[in-house]
Design a protein around this motif. Structure first.
Motif, PDB file in Angstrom:
ATOM      1  N   TRP A  78      24.855  18.851  17.238  1.00 10.61           N
ATOM      2  CA  TRP A  78      23.319  18.632  17.003  1.00 10.61           C
ATOM      3  C   TRP A  78      22.737  19.880  17.181  1.00 10.61           C
ATOM      4  O   TRP A  78      23.210  20.900  17.814  1.00 10.61           O
ATOM      5  CB  TRP A  78      22.731  17.622  18.084  1.00 10.61           C
ATOM      6  CG  TRP A  78      23.118  16.232  18.130  1.00 10.61           C
ATOM      7  CD1 TRP A  78      24.351  15.720  17.722  1.00 10.61           C
ATOM      8  CD2 TRP A  78      22.178  15.117  18.066  1.00 10.61           C
ATOM      9  NE1 TRP A  78      24.254  14.303  17.511  1.00 10.61           N
ATOM     10  CE2 TRP A  78      22.942  14.000  17.905  1.00 10.61           C
ATOM     11  CE3 TRP A  78      20.821  14.915  18.292  1.00 10.61           C
ATOM     12  CZ2 TRP A  78      22.321  12.630  17.930  1.00 10.61           C
ATOM     13  CZ3 TRP A  78      20.091  13.937  18.315  1.00 10.61           C
ATOM     14  CH2 TRP A  78      20.925  12.566  18.204  1.00 10.61           C
ATOM     15  N   SER A  80      18.838  21.900  17.740  1.00  5.70           N
ATOM     16  CA  SER A  80      17.243  21.981  17.735  1.00  5.70           C
ATOM     17  C   SER A  80      16.943  23.171  17.531  1.00  5.70           C
ATOM     18  O   SER A  80      17.602  24.524  17.698  1.00  5.70           O
ATOM     19  CB  SER A  80      17.179  21.676  19.424  1.00  5.70           C
ATOM     20  OG  SER A  80      16.075  22.575  19.754  1.00  5.70           O
ATOM     21  N   ILE A  99      14.843  18.484  15.498  1.00  6.96           N
ATOM     22  CA  ILE A  99      16.047  18.011  16.126  1.00  6.96           C
ATOM     23  C   ILE A  99      16.774  17.453  14.712  1.00  6.96           C
ATOM     24  O   ILE A  99      16.611  16.477  13.956  1.00  6.96           O
ATOM     25  CB  ILE A  99      16.056  17.135  16.885  1.00  6.96           C
ATOM     26  CG1 ILE A  99      15.215  17.572  18.176  1.00  6.96           C
ATOM     27  CG2 ILE A  99      17.611  16.865  17.720  1.00  6.96           C
ATOM     28  CD1 ILE A  99      15.711  18.122  19.562  1.00  6.96           C
ATOM     29  N   SER A 144      19.755  12.170  22.659  1.00  7.12           N
ATOM     30  CA  SER A 144      20.945  12.875  22.120  1.00  7.12           C
ATOM     31  C   SER A 144      22.266  12.702  22.839  1.00  7.12           C
ATOM     32  O   SER A 144      22.112  12.160  24.078  1.00  7.12           O
ATOM     33  CB  SER A 144      20.256  14.258  22.390  1.00  7.12           C
ATOM     34  OG  SER A 144      20.791  14.936  23.587  1.00  7.12           O
TER      35      SER A 144
END
Ligand SMILES: O=C(O)CNC(=O)[C@H](CS)NC(=O)CCC(=O)C(=O)O
Length: 275
Positions: A78, A80, A99, A144
């Motif tokens: 992931w 950001s 995100i 998340s």
């Protein structure tokens, strides 16, 4: 679950910034991180207003974001990241925090709500509102792999109400992609990050721009991860090179702390109004 916070010096070369962020994504994944946090304005730091407008697109057309989505997918991580986003009205942008999940899809967008219009004696003069519109809303708290994330950006860090509002909406992690000035950074950066972590009992993850972007603009760096007790778990080296710092996000530690010291329940909304 490991988080990786990143730090680098963006310039007006989007191509170079893309290359650096790609490198940080593969390094973070190799180190075992589930999520990488990149700074505000990772797509570029411009040299003029005109250049800002000419380099800014909407999120769908952003080559930089396209690259980051691919990097997230390829590395199964992931991300950001802070970018510039074209607004509907001409010559107006948003300072947007995005995100991306590990499939390469955008799962959250937040448009910075506090603009940095500041003129400090012997210090920086920056008028963000000359290019940027204020975002309209708080932004969702997003699940998340690390926990529930409250999205903010840079100068938002100074407005404790925003962090408290996100904690009330379930945030376990607050994240502040940033490009702090050197003067304000030296005086306030670590103190504010640790204060937000302590008073909301959240993890705070703050990616940062660092170094001299162009002759007129430099950033403080010191990207860090802070735990809900206020301890700095990891911090990037201010070496001039792009760097990462890694720390575990232990939500059990957070839950225990929130039970042992229930500050949110101790608030006196009967005396001062609830947010
Ligand atoms: O300019 C861009 O392209 C991206 N935007 C930024 O870097 C923004 C607005 S100028 N910087 C900050 O908010 C610094 C805050 C700060 O330093 C403090 O709160 O002390």
């Amino acid at each position: 679950m490991l988080a990786a916070v990143g730090q680098f010096c963006a310039t007006s070369s989007v191509a170079l910034n893309r290359q650096i962020c790609n490198g940080l994504a593969s390094k973070a994944a190799l180190l075992g991180a589930k999520m990488l946090f990149l700074p505000e304005a990772s797509d570029f730091i411009s040299e003029s207003k005109e250049q800002t407008f000419s380099l800014t697109t909407n999120l769908t057309d952003s080559v930089f974001l396209g690259d980051m989505k691919q990097a997230a997918k390829q590395n199964n991580i992931w991300v950001s990241v802070g970018v510039h986003e074209k607004a509907k009205s001409p010559n107006q942008i948003y300072n947007t925090h995005v995100i991306i999940d590990a499939l390469g899809e955008i799962v959250a967008e937040y448009r910075k709500i506090h603009l940095f219009d500041v003129d400090i004696k012997n210090g920086p003069r920056l008028m963000e509102s000359e290019t940027t519109l204020k975002g309209p809303s708080l932004g969702k708290v997003v699940p998340s792999p690390l926990g529930k994330i409250g999205l903010q950006t840079c100068y938002d860090l100074r407005f404790a109400e925003q962090s408290i509002a996100q904690r009330q909406r379930g945030a376990e992690i607050l994240t502040f992609p940033s490009a702090f000035t050197i003067k304000t950074g030296e005086a306030h950066w670590e103190i504010l990050l640790r204060a937000r972590a302590i008073e909301t009992q959240t993890f705070v993850i703050a990616a940062a721009q660092v170094g001299q972007h162009n002759p007129k603009r430099a950033s403080y760096g010191h990207a860090m991860i802070v735990d809900p007790w206020g301890t700095v778990l990891a911090q990037c080296e201010n070496s001039g090179e792009p760097s990462l710092a890694i720390a575990p996000i232990d939500l059990t530690f957070q839950q225990t702390l929130r039970v042992q010291m229930p500050v949110m329940e101790h608030r006196r909304h009967d005396i001062y109004p609830a947010l």
